[in-house]
Design an enzyme around this catalytic site. Structure first.
Site, PDB file in Angstrom:
ATOM      1  CG  HIS A 121     -15.324  -7.186  -3.388  1.00 53.71           C
ATOM      2  ND1 HIS A 121     -14.853  -8.430  -3.109  1.00 53.71           N
ATOM      3  CD2 HIS A 121     -16.674  -7.272  -3.273  1.00 53.71           C
ATOM      4  CE1 HIS A 121     -15.861  -9.247  -2.837  1.00 53.71           C
ATOM      5  NE2 HIS A 121     -16.986  -8.563  -2.937  1.00 53.71           N
ATOM      6  CG  HIS A 137      -8.401 -11.609   1.897  1.00 53.48           C
ATOM      7  ND1 HIS A 137      -9.281 -11.783   2.943  1.00 53.48           N
ATOM      8  CD2 HIS A 137      -9.055 -11.990   0.780  1.00 53.48           C
ATOM      9  CE1 HIS A 137     -10.422 -12.265   2.460  1.00 53.48           C
ATOM     10  NE2 HIS A 137     -10.313 -12.396   1.162  1.00 53.48           N
ATOM     11  CG  ASP A 153      -9.397 -10.927  -7.253  1.00 50.35           C
ATOM     12  OD1 ASP A 153      -9.706 -10.238  -6.265  1.00 50.35           O
ATOM     13  OD2 ASP A 153     -10.202 -11.655  -7.862  1.00 50.35           O
TER      14      ASP A 153
HETATM   15  C1  SDX Z   1     -11.474 -10.073  -2.910  1.00 46.94           C
HETATM   16  O1  SDX Z   1     -13.515 -10.234   1.577  1.00 46.94           O
HETATM   17  C2  SDX Z   1     -13.350 -11.163   0.730  1.00 46.94           C
HETATM   18  O2  SDX Z   1     -13.417 -12.366   1.038  1.00 46.94           O
HETATM   19  C3  SDX Z   1     -13.072 -10.697  -0.695  1.00 46.94           C
HETATM   20  C4  SDX Z   1     -12.743 -11.840  -1.651  1.00 46.94           C
HETATM   21  C5  SDX Z   1     -13.934 -12.733  -1.879  1.00 46.94           C
HETATM   22  O3  SDX Z   1     -13.718 -13.883  -2.220  1.00 46.94           O
HETATM   23  O4  SDX Z   1     -15.088 -12.201  -1.810  1.00 46.94           O
HETATM   24  O5  SDX Z   1     -11.667 -12.601  -1.118  1.00 46.94           O
HETATM   25  C6  SDX Z   1     -12.327 -11.293  -3.022  1.00 46.94           C
HETATM   26  O6  SDX Z   1     -11.994  -8.976  -2.941  1.00 46.94           O
HETATM   27  C7  SDX Z   1      -9.988 -10.225  -2.685  1.00 46.94           C
HETATM   28  C8  SDX Z   1      -9.288  -8.859  -2.440  1.00 46.94           C
HETATM   29  C9  SDX Z   1      -9.112  -8.176  -3.800  1.00 46.94           C
HETATM   30  N1  SDX Z   1      -8.604  -6.789  -3.580  1.00 46.94           N
HETATM   31  C10 SDX Z   1      -7.377  -6.433  -3.943  1.00 46.94           C
HETATM   32  O7  SDX Z   1      -6.526  -7.206  -4.373  1.00 46.94           O
HETATM   33  C11 SDX Z   1      -7.095  -4.945  -3.797  1.00 46.94           C
HETATM   34  C12 SDX Z   1      -5.747  -4.735  -3.102  1.00 46.94           C
HETATM   35  N2  SDX Z   1      -5.890  -5.141  -1.724  1.00 46.94           N
HETATM   36  C13 SDX Z   1      -5.999  -4.103  -0.710  1.00 46.94           C
HETATM   37  O8  SDX Z   1      -6.792  -3.031  -1.118  1.00 46.94           O
HETATM   38  C14 SDX Z   1      -6.341  -4.668   0.670  1.00 46.94           C
HETATM   39  O9  SDX Z   1      -5.473  -5.688   0.907  1.00 46.94           O
HETATM   40  C15 SDX Z   1      -7.757  -5.122   0.955  1.00 46.94           C
HETATM   41  C16 SDX Z   1      -8.742  -4.073   0.670  1.00 46.94           C
HETATM   42  C17 SDX Z   1      -8.055  -6.354   0.186  1.00 46.94           C
HETATM   43  C18 SDX Z   1      -7.815  -5.456   2.453  1.00 46.94           C
HETATM   44  O10 SDX Z   1      -7.395  -4.346   3.106  1.00 46.94           O
HETATM   45  P1  SDX Z   1      -7.709  -4.110   4.676  1.00 46.94           P
HETATM   46  O11 SDX Z   1      -7.953  -5.374   5.394  1.00 46.94           O
HETATM   47  O12 SDX Z   1      -8.750  -3.045   4.792  1.00 46.94           O
HETATM   48  O13 SDX Z   1      -6.336  -3.641   5.165  1.00 46.94           O
HETATM   49  P2  SDX Z   1      -5.690  -2.254   4.848  1.00 46.94           P
HETATM   50  O14 SDX Z   1      -6.112  -1.737   3.482  1.00 46.94           O
HETATM   51  O15 SDX Z   1      -5.919  -1.372   6.030  1.00 46.94           O
HETATM   52  O16 SDX Z   1      -4.152  -2.644   4.718  1.00 46.94           O
HETATM   53  C19 SDX Z   1      -3.364  -2.796   5.883  1.00 46.94           C
HETATM   54  C20 SDX Z   1      -2.024  -2.203   5.486  1.00 46.94           C
HETATM   55  C21 SDX Z   1      -2.143  -0.798   4.948  1.00 46.94           C
HETATM   56  O17 SDX Z   1      -0.906  -0.188   5.208  1.00 46.94           O
HETATM   57  P3  SDX Z   1      -0.930   1.152   6.107  1.00 46.94           P
HETATM   58  O18 SDX Z   1      -1.860   2.111   5.355  1.00 46.94           O
HETATM   59  O19 SDX Z   1      -1.518   0.706   7.454  1.00 46.94           O
HETATM   60  O20 SDX Z   1       0.508   1.590   6.154  1.00 46.94           O
HETATM   61  O21 SDX Z   1      -1.465  -2.966   4.406  1.00 46.94           O
HETATM   62  C22 SDX Z   1      -1.353  -2.149   3.257  1.00 46.94           C
HETATM   63  C23 SDX Z   1      -2.254  -0.958   3.461  1.00 46.94           C
HETATM   64  O22 SDX Z   1      -1.739   0.179   2.767  1.00 46.94           O
HETATM   65  N3  SDX Z   1      -1.850  -2.913   2.127  1.00 46.94           N
HETATM   66  C24 SDX Z   1      -1.404  -2.778   0.876  1.00 46.94           C
HETATM   67  C25 SDX Z   1      -2.132  -3.718   0.132  1.00 46.94           C
HETATM   68  N4  SDX Z   1      -2.990  -4.362   0.923  1.00 46.94           N
HETATM   69  C26 SDX Z   1      -2.810  -3.856   2.163  1.00 46.94           C
HETATM   70  N5  SDX Z   1      -0.465  -1.960   0.343  1.00 46.94           N
HETATM   71  C27 SDX Z   1      -0.267  -2.089  -0.987  1.00 46.94           C
HETATM   72  N6  SDX Z   1      -0.927  -2.959  -1.767  1.00 46.94           N
HETATM   73  C28 SDX Z   1      -1.857  -3.784  -1.249  1.00 46.94           C
HETATM   74  N7  SDX Z   1      -2.498  -4.630  -2.019  1.00 46.94           N
END
Ligand code: SDX
Length: 386
Positions: A229, A268, A319
């Site tokens: 996050h 996201h 971010d």
């Molecule tokens: C913020 O919710 C909000 O609005 C938050 C925010 C706000 O303004 O409040 O927008 C601010 O928190 C932005 C997000 C910041 N976080 C990051 O940058 C951390 C990296 N991002 C990931 O951890 C991920 O994208 C999340 C947590 C943000 C969202 O993940 P989801 O929706 O739970 O999806 P997921 O993790 O299940 O990903 C789906 C697939 C997965 O692959 P598989 O395991 O199914 O093979 O996509 C991959 C993930 O591994 N994936 C990534 C990735 N993001 C998703 N792989 C590598 N790097 C990434 N960043």
């Protein structure tokens, strides 16, 4: 309590309540704060006006903005008890823990009403006043934390400077150029509010028990700290430092993806084709790259983005441009997520007031998957052990 229903892990896709504060639309890749597109607000409004809009539902008149600015100036200075609490912490404490502690001290010291837990929730007027005081107090807390870690003296606020310029003044002890103030002001607007993200929903859960606004903000800070996050903007900078320069991106990404690492700053839960705020924040980053003459930062930014998007089809979130922007302005990397607090406290407190206005205790169900019921019958621990 339920064993047949489908579990929505992470509450993904679950609509938990209504909100009138912001509208996130992944179909059109847009974000509205009380109806206004965020890119319009970021380009034309001071952060003070956006805070007013989130709390009150309308942009302020000149008089209302002047009143908010005057109230903010009354609460900008770092309070003695807050400074003393921060000074009790080791310099190694994470700044997110420092700010969380500071807000706890402010909350614990603001005992109004009977002091009983029945009065904790506060009236709408009290909560609006508390929201403004927290929004006003946070810049000095964040700025002091960075200066303390650098062994620099506290810088007092300047009443001749508005919110963004004063924040930079208290952090760096010098007046920032207009282009830097503008980029920083835009980032504050872009970070302010985003519907039911993890930290905002945390604030609403705490508010739903009729606990107090400060407890809700402290809980929200705990949620925001995580690298999935808010902590992602700090993590993005660690990644930039790890890679070093543009021509090392491919090799770095090969290794990172082989290790199944999450690349912070990308992806996201709601936006699946790019984060609506990124173009505006990227434009702000571009002005800073120009201002500080750092084409190497732009090259690394573009190389990592194009390489990752082409391999994973996952796009940058807010971010990603914010990390390098805050680095160019001069913030320590550990200060980045506290900047997110200073901005998001406006959205959190708007949601606290909205939750209070039409409350229902937030308490979902769980499907039990533990061991079946069983009984003690005959098992007695060694009598001496009791
Ligand atoms: C913020 O919710 C909000 O609005 C938050 C925010 C706000 O303004 O409040 O927008 C601010 O928190 C932005 C997000 C910041 N976080 C990051 O940058 C951390 C990296 N991002 C990931 O951890 C991920 O994208 C999340 C947590 C943000 C969202 O993940 P989801 O929706 O739970 O999806 P997921 O993790 O299940 O990903 C789906 C697939 C997965 O692959 P598989 O395991 O199914 O093979 O996509 C991959 C993930 O591994 N994936 C990534 C990735 N993001 C998703 N792989 C590598 N790097 C990434 N960043």
């Amino acid at each position: 309590e339920h064993s047949t229903v489908q579990i929505q892990k992470g509450l993904a896709g679950v609509v938990a309540d209504t909100t009138a504060i912001s509208k996130v639309n992944p179909e059109t890749n847009s974000l509205l704060y009380r109806g206004y597109p965020v890119q319009e607000l970021a380009a034309t409004q001071p952060f003070e006006a956006v805070a007013y809009l989130l709390w009150n539902g309308e942009l302020p008149s000149d008089e209302q903005l002047a009143e908010l600015r005057a109230e903010e100036r009354r609460h900008r200075a770092l309070a003695d008890n807050v400074r003393a609490a921060i000074d009790l912490l080791p310099l190694s404490a994470h700044p997110m823990d420092e700010v969380r502690t500071a807000v706890s001290v402010i909350g614990a010291s603001d005992v109004s009403g009977s002091g009983s837990v029945l009065d904790a929730a506060g009236s709408p007027e009290e909560n609006l006043a508390r929201s403004v005081r927290l929004y006003a107090a946070l810049p000095a807390i964040v700025a002091y934390g960075q200066r303390r870690r650098r062994g620099e003296q506290l810088v007092e606020p300047r009443d001749d400077l508005d919110y963004a310029a004063n924040f930079l003044w208290m952090t760096f002890g010098e007046e920032a150029d207009a282009v830097v103030v503008d980029a920083f002001n835009r980032s504050m607007t872009l970070y302010a509010e985003h519907s039911f993200n993890a930290s905002t929903f945390t604030a609403r859960v705490i508010t739903s028990t009729l606990s107090d606004l400060y407890s809700a903000v402290v809980g929200a800070i705990g949620a925001l700290k995580g690298p999935l996050h808010g902590g992602a903007n700090e993590a993005v900078m660690h990644i930039f430092d790890e890679i070093g320069e543009a021509d090392k991106v491919v090799a770095w990404l090969d290794e990172a993806l082989a290790e199944k690492r999450k690349i912070m700053g990308f992806g996201h839960r709601v936006y699946k084709r790019g984060d609506s705020r990124v173009p505006t924040m990227k434009a702000a980053l571009d002005t800073l790259v120009e201002h500080y003459d750092r084409p190497d930062v732009a090259a690394l930014y573009d190389a990592l983005e194009s390489e990752f998007v082409s391999r994973k089809g996952i796009y940058p979130n807010l971010d990603y441009p914010s990390g390098p922007a805050y680095n160019l302005i001069g913030f320590d990397t550990l200060t980045f997520t506290p900047l997110f607090i200073a901005s998001r406290v406006t959205g959190w407190t708007a949601h606290v007031m909205e939750q209070t206005a039409s409350n229902a205790l937030i308490r979902p169900l769980s499907a039990y998957n533990g061991v079946d019921e069983r009984h003690i019958d005959g098992y007695v621990p060694d009598a001496e052990a009791l």
